[in-house]
Design a protein around this motif. Structure first.
Motif, PDB file in Angstrom:
ATOM      1  N   ARG A 106       0.855  -1.187   0.000  1.00 36.54           N
ATOM      2  CA  ARG A 106       0.000   0.000   0.000  1.00 36.54           C
ATOM      3  C   ARG A 106       0.889   1.235   0.000  1.00 36.54           C
ATOM      4  NH1 ARG A 106      -5.126   1.017   0.022  1.00 36.54           N
ATOM      5  NH2 ARG A 106      -5.930   2.962   0.882  1.00 36.54           N
ATOM      6  N   VAL A 107       0.396   2.301  -0.620  1.00 35.11           N
ATOM      7  CA  VAL A 107       1.122   3.570  -0.596  1.00 35.11           C
ATOM      8  C   VAL A 107       1.227   4.062   0.840  1.00 35.11           C
ATOM      9  CG1 VAL A 107       0.347   4.179  -2.925  1.00 35.11           C
ATOM     10  CG2 VAL A 107      -0.999   4.925  -0.954  1.00 35.11           C
ATOM     11  N   ARG A 108       2.219   4.916   1.085  1.00 41.55           N
ATOM     12  CA  ARG A 108       2.362   5.429   2.440  1.00 41.55           C
ATOM     13  C   ARG A 108       1.762   6.830   2.543  1.00 41.55           C
ATOM     14  NH1 ARG A 108       8.409   7.538   4.129  1.00 41.55           N
ATOM     15  NH2 ARG A 108       8.652   9.189   2.574  1.00 41.55           N
ATOM     16  N   LEU A 145       7.001   3.468 -10.648  1.00 45.78           N
ATOM     17  CA  LEU A 145       5.624   3.456 -10.166  1.00 45.78           C
ATOM     18  C   LEU A 145       5.452   2.441  -9.040  1.00 45.78           C
ATOM     19  CD1 LEU A 145       5.419   3.974 -13.536  1.00 45.78           C
ATOM     20  CD2 LEU A 145       3.020   4.216 -12.896  1.00 45.78           C
ATOM     21  N   CYS A 146       6.151   1.309  -9.146  1.00 44.66           N
ATOM     22  CA  CYS A 146       6.029   0.282  -8.112  1.00 44.66           C
ATOM     23  C   CYS A 146       6.581   0.762  -6.779  1.00 44.66           C
ATOM     24  CB  CYS A 146       6.737  -0.987  -8.563  1.00 44.66           C
ATOM     25  SG  CYS A 146       5.951  -1.796  -9.979  1.00 44.66           S
ATOM     26  N   VAL A 181      -0.547   0.729  -8.783  1.00 43.30           N
ATOM     27  CA  VAL A 181      -0.575   1.932  -7.937  1.00 43.30           C
ATOM     28  C   VAL A 181      -1.988   2.214  -7.436  1.00 43.30           C
ATOM     29  CG1 VAL A 181      -0.309   4.451  -7.955  1.00 43.30           C
ATOM     30  CG2 VAL A 181       1.468   3.001  -8.942  1.00 43.30           C
ATOM     31  N   THR A 182      -2.960   2.193  -8.331  1.00 41.82           N
ATOM     32  CA  THR A 182      -4.322   2.511  -7.903  1.00 41.82           C
ATOM     33  C   THR A 182      -4.871   1.424  -6.971  1.00 41.82           C
ATOM     34  OG1 THR A 182      -5.169   1.577  -9.981  1.00 41.82           O
ATOM     35  CG2 THR A 182      -4.843   3.951  -9.894  1.00 41.82           C
ATOM     36  N   ALA A 183      -4.492   0.161  -7.219  1.00 36.83           N
ATOM     37  CA  ALA A 183      -4.916  -0.911  -6.320  1.00 36.83           C
ATOM     38  C   ALA A 183      -4.304  -0.752  -4.933  1.00 36.83           C
ATOM     39  CB  ALA A 183      -4.537  -2.269  -6.906  1.00 36.83           C
ATOM     40  N   ALA A 184      -3.136  -0.085  -4.882  1.00 40.04           N
ATOM     41  CA  ALA A 184      -2.449   0.141  -3.604  1.00 40.04           C
ATOM     42  C   ALA A 184      -2.908   1.432  -2.927  1.00 40.04           C
ATOM     43  CB  ALA A 184      -0.940   0.188  -3.826  1.00 40.04           C
ATOM     44  N   GLY A 185      -3.866   2.125  -3.516  1.00 37.28           N
ATOM     45  CA  GLY A 185      -4.416   3.328  -2.889  1.00 37.28           C
ATOM     46  C   GLY A 185      -3.869   4.634  -3.406  1.00 37.28           C
ATOM     47  N   GLY A 213       1.190   8.902  -3.884  1.00 31.71           N
ATOM     48  CA  GLY A 213       0.509   8.139  -2.852  1.00 31.71           C
ATOM     49  C   GLY A 213      -0.594   8.942  -2.201  1.00 31.71           C
ATOM     50  N   GLN A 214      -0.430  10.277  -2.240  1.00 29.98           N
ATOM     51  CA  GLN A 214      -1.392  11.153  -1.572  1.00 29.98           C
ATOM     52  C   GLN A 214      -1.358  12.526  -2.235  1.00 29.98           C
ATOM     53  OE1 GLN A 214      -0.866  11.191   2.686  1.00 29.98           O
ATOM     54  NE2 GLN A 214      -1.967  13.119   2.928  1.00 29.98           N
TER      55      GLN A 214
END
Length: 281
Positions: free
Chosen positions: A151-153, A197-198, A226-230, A259-260
């Protein structure tokens, strides 16, 4: 995609990675394509392996590959679903033998990358695969080991921990430098291919601004991860989600992977895109 289809797809990409590594282990013959980009036997071996596997999985689903992309837009416009693949992303890194190249397979639905697999067969820690989709979350596996959910941080307070900005190993840009100059405290990481991106997807980087040309097959698989990871993959000018198959050309607009969302980097991006160097692209 159901669990069995996901397993089949990951296995197919792993097998194509073995074909790539067979070329990696010998002298690499390089030719030039019409756009002056390099082409190796590994690109073609991976292309053949992936196309054969995808045709076996979904015989009626169209396939666009970097190595067979001459499909007119009038035809592509009629597709609701298709595979989009880059058999060897980072051919320059492959030729340099630095391990920073990937095999990318994405499933596109109505212009949106809904599932993707990214496989890096030559990383120091071992063959590494990332995958993820709209309904399944995002995952990583190293050297056939334990599957890890990623998941993104959360974007850190730069006064306590610097933001991590990832950039290209082979493609620098004045616009990228201008973007970074307007950010809060940060550190940079250089990486080749869709690995950038990963890094955002698994929370090892916060931003990847791509302010130089890419094609849809370069990014679609990792975009889905990326989108699946938020996270988000956004058009750099509009900050709307990046889309595929919307025009005649396969070229992406400039984009940013995050990520945000944050007003500080959005302002830096707007200012960097206003520079003459960005407008000249």
């Amino acid at each position: 995609m159901d669990d069995e289809q996901i397993r089949q797809l990951i296995d197919a990409v792993d097998d194509a990675g073995v074909a790539v590594m067979a070329v990696y282990g010998r002298e690499i013959a390089v030719t030039q394509k019409a756009d002056d980009s390099p082409l190796t036997d590994a690109d073609l071996a991976s292309h053949r392996a992936l196309v054969a596997a995808l045709e076996s999985m979904e015989p009626r689903l169209p396939i666009v590959s970097e190595e067979s992309a001459e499909i007119d837009f009038a035809t592509r416009q009629t597709w609701d679903r298709y595979w989009l693949i880059d058999p060897l992303d980072g051919t320059k890194e492959f030729i340099k033998r630095n391990g920073e190249f990937t095999l990318n397979v994405a499933l596109i639905e109505k212009g949106i990358p809904v599932f993707g697999v990214v496989h890096a067969p030559a990383l120091p820690e071992g063959p590494t695969t990332w995958w993820g989709g709209r309904d399944s979350g995002a995952f990583k596996r190293v050297d056939g080991g334990v599957v890890e959910r990623i998941r993104v941080r959360q974007l850190p307070d730069p006064d306590r921990a610097p933001w991590r900005i990832v950039g290209s190993r082979s493609h620098g840009a004045e616009t990228f430098e201008a973007f970074c100059a307007n950010l809060p405290r940060h550190e940079r990481v250089s990486m080749g291919s869709s690995l950038k991106l990963c890094l955002v997807a698994e929370g090892l980087a916060d931003l990847y601004p791509r302010l130089a040309p890419t094609c849809e097959w370069d990014t679609a698989a990792a975009h889905a991860v990326v989108t699946a990871a938020g996270g988000d993959v956004l058009n750099a000018e509009t900050l709307e989600p990046l889309r595929c198959n919307q025009k005649e050309s396969y070229l992406n607009p400039f984009f940013i992977v995050c990520g945000q969302r944050d007003g500080r980097w959005e302002q830096a991006l707007e200012e960097s895109l206003a520079l003459p160097a960005a407008n000249a692209q």
